[in-house]
Design an enzyme around this catalytic site. Structure first.
Site, PDB file in Angstrom:
ATOM      1  N   HIS A 195       0.829  -1.212   0.000  1.00  0.00           N
ATOM      2  CA  HIS A 195       0.000   0.000   0.000  1.00  0.00           C
ATOM      3  C   HIS A 195       0.857   1.254   0.000  1.00  0.00           C
ATOM      4  O   HIS A 195       2.092   1.209   0.089  1.00  0.00           O
ATOM      5  CB  HIS A 195      -0.923  -0.001   1.217  1.00  0.00           C
TER       6      HIS A 195
ATOM      7  N   CYS B   3       2.896  -4.953   6.736  1.00  0.00           N
ATOM      8  CA  CYS B   3       2.649  -4.701   5.324  1.00  0.00           C
ATOM      9  C   CYS B   3       3.867  -4.068   4.654  1.00  0.00           C
ATOM     10  O   CYS B   3       4.744  -3.517   5.314  1.00  0.00           O
ATOM     11  CB  CYS B   3       1.453  -3.783   5.155  1.00  0.00           C
TER      12      CYS B   3
END
Length: 206
Positions: A154, A170
């Site tokens: 992301h 992440c």
């Protein structure tokens, strides 16, 4: 990655689509905040791999803080990333099960349990937008039989975190760079996150 690694030339050889991507990557190189200029190895670049990887895949090399979107003929787009800190990084093989622009975000129960003072207030979710932790775009990583792993690739507005192990698991790119990657990576693309410990199995670039 050491200084023996060199960026390959020949952006135009990939046709109009990749040439446009190259121009966008070069344009975004100056788009990071003036107080956080990423080094060349963390900027988007079209590179030639020393050892070929299957085209159309995402490969994350956490020890180098780099992500590769592989192309035919042993070439790839390289991006600088941040990765999960300590034991929160989860290596494995995944696939892109969802893609979202300016996604909403909900902390996982584990995140709330670890840092309730930071995440409890968002247990019902945070709308997408410039202040959202998932940034401008997100690729959602799934596993067969498990479904959504809650791992994401992301965007982030915190450019200073690129090249560091600071996230909750992440992989993050700058908001401008995730827009480029998002446009390249289709649904169901294979994603490989290599382990942090030990040598990474594929020589990266010539």
């Amino acid at each position: 990655m050491d200084r023996r690694d060199f960026i390959s030339a020949g952006f135009a050889a990939f046709g109009a689509a990749l040439a446009a991507g190259s121009a966008a990557a070069q344009a975004t190189a100056g788009a990071v905040p003036s107080d956080t200029v990423l080094p060349a190895r963390l900027q988007p670049a079209l590179v030639r791999l020393r050892a070929p990887l299957p085209p159309g895949e995402v490969h994350v090399f956490p020890n180098h803080f780099q992500l590769y979107w592989t192309l035919p003929d042993g070439q790839a787009w390289r991006y600088g990333i941040r990765v999960g800190r300590d034991r929160l990084y989860e290596s494995g093989t995944y696939y892109v099960g969802a893609k979202k622009e300016w996604p909403s975000w909900t902390p996982t129960p584990d995140m709330i349990a670890r840092e309730p003072e930071r995440y409890k207030k968002w247990e019902d979710g945070m709308p997408g937008g410039p202040n959202n932790p998932l940034g401008a775009r997100a690729l959602y990583l799934f596993e067969p039989g498990r479904g959504d792993t809650y791992l994401r690739i992301h965007g982030t507005a915190d450019t200073w975190t690129i090249g560091r192990a600071v996230s909750n698991g992440c992989a993050g790119l700058t908001n401008e760079h995730i827009k480029l990657l998002y446009a390249q990576v289709p649904m169901n693309a294979r994603v490989v996150l290599y382990p942090k410990m030990g040598p990474e199995p594929v020589p990266l670039q010539s």
